[in-house]
Write an enzyme that holds these catalytic residues in place. Structure first.
Site, mmCIF file in Angstrom:
data_model
loop_
_atom_site.group_PDB
_atom_site.id
_atom_site.type_symbol
_atom_site.label_atom_id
_atom_site.label_comp_id
_atom_site.label_asym_id
_atom_site.label_seq_id
_atom_site.Cartn_x
_atom_site.Cartn_y
_atom_site.Cartn_z
ATOM 1 N N GLU A 1 57.778 44.703 33.876
ATOM 2 C CA GLU A 1 58.692 45.084 32.792
ATOM 3 C C GLU A 1 60.020 44.352 32.942
ATOM 4 O O GLU A 1 60.940 44.822 33.577
ATOM 5 C CB GLU A 1 58.921 46.597 32.790
ATOM 6 C CG GLU A 1 59.667 47.065 31.561
ATOM 7 C CD GLU A 1 59.828 48.576 31.513
ATOM 8 O OE1 GLU A 1 60.129 49.098 30.434
ATOM 9 O OE2 GLU A 1 59.642 49.229 32.565
ATOM 10 N N HIS B 1 61.259 46.313 24.220
ATOM 11 C CA HIS B 1 62.586 46.060 24.799
ATOM 12 C C HIS B 1 63.277 44.818 24.266
ATOM 13 O O HIS B 1 64.486 44.660 24.480
ATOM 14 C CB HIS B 1 62.546 45.986 26.334
ATOM 15 C CG HIS B 1 62.519 47.311 27.013
ATOM 16 N ND1 HIS B 1 63.622 48.125 27.085
ATOM 17 C CD2 HIS B 1 61.520 47.971 27.657
ATOM 18 C CE1 HIS B 1 63.307 49.228 27.742
ATOM 19 N NE2 HIS B 1 62.036 49.166 28.094
ATOM 20 N N HIS C 1 51.967 52.086 29.184
ATOM 21 C CA HIS C 1 53.141 52.007 30.059
ATOM 22 C C HIS C 1 53.374 53.331 30.771
ATOM 23 O O HIS C 1 53.634 54.352 30.138
ATOM 24 C CB HIS C 1 54.376 51.645 29.242
ATOM 25 C CG HIS C 1 55.546 51.232 30.088
ATOM 26 N ND1 HIS C 1 55.737 49.934 30.492
ATOM 27 C CD2 HIS C 1 56.562 51.942 30.616
ATOM 28 C CE1 HIS C 1 56.835 49.860 31.224
ATOM 29 N NE2 HIS C 1 57.355 51.076 31.319
ATOM 30 N N HIS D 1 55.294 49.951 24.680
ATOM 31 C CA HIS D 1 55.847 51.291 24.454
ATOM 32 C C HIS D 1 57.024 51.193 23.470
ATOM 33 O O HIS D 1 58.175 51.174 23.867
ATOM 34 C CB HIS D 1 56.228 51.980 25.768
ATOM 35 C CG HIS D 1 57.215 51.250 26.638
ATOM 36 N ND1 HIS D 1 57.055 49.947 27.035
ATOM 37 C CD2 HIS D 1 58.389 51.660 27.218
ATOM 38 C CE1 HIS D 1 58.068 49.578 27.802
ATOM 39 N NE2 HIS D 1 58.896 50.609 27.919
ATOM 40 N N ASP E 1 55.221 56.048 28.233
ATOM 41 C CA ASP E 1 56.412 55.844 29.067
ATOM 42 C C ASP E 1 56.660 57.026 30.003
ATOM 43 O O ASP E 1 57.809 57.344 30.338
ATOM 44 C CB ASP E 1 57.655 55.565 28.217
ATOM 45 C CG ASP E 1 58.750 54.834 28.999
ATOM 46 O OD1 ASP E 1 58.484 54.393 30.128
ATOM 47 O OD2 ASP E 1 59.874 54.721 28.479
ATOM 48 N N ASP F 1 55.541 54.636 34.401
ATOM 49 C CA ASP F 1 56.465 54.206 35.445
ATOM 50 C C ASP F 1 56.275 54.958 36.764
ATOM 51 O O ASP F 1 57.218 55.046 37.568
ATOM 52 C CB ASP F 1 57.903 54.374 34.975
ATOM 53 C CG ASP F 1 58.369 53.211 34.120
ATOM 54 O OD1 ASP F 1 58.387 52.075 34.629
ATOM 55 O OD2 ASP F 1 58.711 53.436 32.940
ATOM 56 N N HIS G 1 64.024 43.573 29.863
ATOM 57 C CA HIS G 1 64.207 45.017 29.884
ATOM 58 C C HIS G 1 65.449 45.295 29.040
ATOM 59 O O HIS G 1 65.572 44.753 27.934
ATOM 60 C CB HIS G 1 64.283 45.553 31.313
ATOM 61 C CG HIS G 1 64.225 47.047 31.379
ATOM 62 N ND1 HIS G 1 65.260 47.805 31.885
ATOM 63 C CD2 HIS G 1 63.277 47.928 30.968
ATOM 64 C CE1 HIS G 1 64.945 49.090 31.785
ATOM 65 N NE2 HIS G 1 63.748 49.198 31.232
#
Length: 392
Positions: A123, A191, A20, A212, A320, A22, A150
Site C-alpha cells: 500500500e 488513495h 484490503h 478499497h 479495510d 491491515d 498512500h
C-alpha cells in the site's frame, strides 16, 4: 432472517474476496509480530477486527493482506519486507485455514480445499523507494498488487489527500505501471488523486483495481472514485472494491472525521494511529462529539451507484478492516459480510450478480493481469530505467 440465511448460503459457494485488510500492520503496532500474543486461531475481538473464526463466520474465501507501511517510515523497503514476513509467518502457523496464493488458479484451489486464499498487496509506492528492481523483488516475494500512493505523494505519483505534485503520474510513474503489467501485479488506484487514476488507466495494458474505495458521487471525499473513472472500468476490465470506512461512505462522517483527526494531532498522535493510547483519545473525543454512524445500507448505496455506472462485472469488496478506527453498524468486523449481502438481496440483487461481486470478478481480474504478464514477458525484458533518467 430469510435474506441473511440466503446470504450465508451464497457465501458458502461464492465466498468474499476482500481487497484490503491491515492485520499485519495491527500486529506490528500492537505486539511487534508476537503471534502468540495475538493468536488469530481464537477470538481476538478485544484487539482486532480479524481472526480466523470471524473470517469463517463472515464467509471470506480470499484475503489480500496489506503489507502497508507508513509513508514517513525511515526505511520503507525494510519495513515492507517485515510486513511480508508477518504474512508468511501467519501462513506457516495456520496452514489448515490459510493457503498461500499468487494466481487466480491458487484462489480457486483454496476455495475447493475450503481454505482462505491469502494474497498480499503493498500500500503505497514509497515501498519501492523509486526502484523498479525493488518493485520486481516485491513481486517475486508474492506481492500481487501495489497501491501507487498512500496518503502522501510519492516522487512520481500524486495522492488524493496531498497537494498536487507531478500532476498525476510522471514519466517514471508510467514506467512503474508498465513494469507492474509485466510482473502481473495489479495496479491499485485507491488513495491516488483522480489525475493519477486517469493517467494510470491511460498507461496500463492490464486491468486496474481499487482495493478499497467507494463512489465520490455518493460521498464527496477525495479518496473515492469519480464517475468518469468508474465509467472507464468497463473498457479497462478492472474493478472497484467498495470500502466500509465510515468517513469514506457517509457524508456526515467526513466533517466529523476532520475534527477527530485534528484532535488526534493536537494530542500528539498520527491521525491513523490505532494503538490503545491513541484509541483512548479517539473515544474521549467521541464521547464529547458522537460520531455519525454508517450502516450496511450506507455501503449498499455506494454499490447500487457503482453498479449503475461501472457495471456489475467491475465491482468487489475491500473492507479495510484493522486499518480503520471505526466501522459501520452491522459491519463491525470480518464476520459482517453476510449483513451486506443480505441488504443487497433485499434490494433485489440477483444471485449471479452477487457471485460476481463476492468472488468471480476478483478471480477474473487477477487472471487477466497474469495473461498480460505472460504476453509482455515473452516480448520484452525487465526495465532498468531510473527516476533520474525519466523525470530528470
Amino acid at each position: 432472517m430469510i435474506s441473511l440465511d440466503a446470504a450465508r448460503e451464497l457465501l458458502r459457494e461464492f465466498p468474499v474476496v476482500d481487497g484490503h485488510n491491515d492485520l499485519p500492520w495491527a500486529l506490528r503496532e500492537q505486539v511487534r509480530y508476537d503471534l502468540d500474543a495475538r493468536d488469530i486461531a481464537t477470538s481476538q475481538s478485544t484487539h482486532l477486527h480479524t481472526d480466523i473464526p470471524r473470517l469463517r463466520e463472515g464467509g471470506v474465501g480470499a484475503q489480500y493482506w496489506s503489507v502497508y507501511v507508513r509513508a514517513d517510515q525511515p526505511e520503507p523497503v525494510a519495513a515492507t519486507l517485515e510486513q511480508i514476513d508477518c504474512v508468511r509467518q501467519l501462513l506457516a502457523r495456520y496452514p489448515k485455514d490459510l493457503r498461500p496464493a499468487t494466481t487466480a488458479a491458487d484462489m480457486e484451489a483454496a476455495r475447493a480445499e475450503g481454505r482462505i486464499a491469502s494474497l498480499m498487496g503493498a500500500e503505497g509506492g514509497h515501498s519501492i523507494a523509486n526502484s523498479l528492481a525493488t518493485l520486481r523483488a516485491l513481486s517475486a516475494l508474492g506481492v500481487r498488487y501495489m497501491t501507487l500512493t498512500h496518503n502522501d505523494n510519492v516522487d512520481w505519483a500524486d495522492s488524493a489527500t496531498d497537494e498536487p505534485g507531478v500532476g498525476g503520474l510522471s514519466a517514471f510513474g508510467r514506467a512503474v505501471v508498465r513494469e507492474m503489467n509485466r510482473e502481473g501485479m495489479l495496479v491499485d488506484l485507491s488513495h491516488v488523486a483522480a489525475t493519477t487514476m486517469r493517467d494510470a488507466m491511460d498507461a496500463t495494458l492490464a486491468p486496474v483495481i481499487f482495493s478499497h474505495s467507494s463512489a465520490r458521487a455518493v460521498c464527496d471525499h477525495p479518496r473515492n472514485i469519480p464517475d468518469d473513472v468508474l465509467e472507464r472500468l468497463s473498457g479497462n476490465g478492472g474493478m472497484a472494491m467498495v470500502t466500509f470506512v465510515p468517513k469514506f461512505v457517509l457524508q456526515a462522517a467526513v466533517d466529523w472525521t476532520a475534527a477527530a483527526d485534528e484532535n488526534m494531532r493536537a494530542h500528539g498522535f498520527h491521525h491513523l494511529d490505532t494503538t490503545p493510547e491513541a484509541m483512548k483519545v479517539h473515544r474521549a473525543f467521541e464521547e464529547r462529539h458522537p460520531r455519525p454512524v454508517a450502516t450496511a445500507s450506507t455501503v449498499a448505496d455506494h454499490l447500487d451507484h457503482m453498479r449503475e455506472v461501472a457495471g456489475i462485472d467491475h465491482l468487489g469488496i475491500g473492507g479495510d478492516y484493522d486499518g480503520t478506527a471505526f466501522t459501520p453498524d452491522g459491519l463491525g468486523d470480518v464476520s459482517g459480510y453476510p449483513n451486506l449481502i443480505a441488504e443487497l438481496l433485499d434490494r433485489g440483487w440477483s444471485r449471479p450478480d452477487l457471485a460476481k461481486l463476492t468472488w468471480q470478478n476478483a478471480v477474473r481480474v487477477l487472471g487477466a493481469a497474469e495473461a498480460v504478464s505472460r504476453d509482455l514477458q515473452a516480448t520484452r525484458g525487465p526495465s532498468n530505467a531510473t527516476i533520474g533518467e525519466l523525470d530528470g
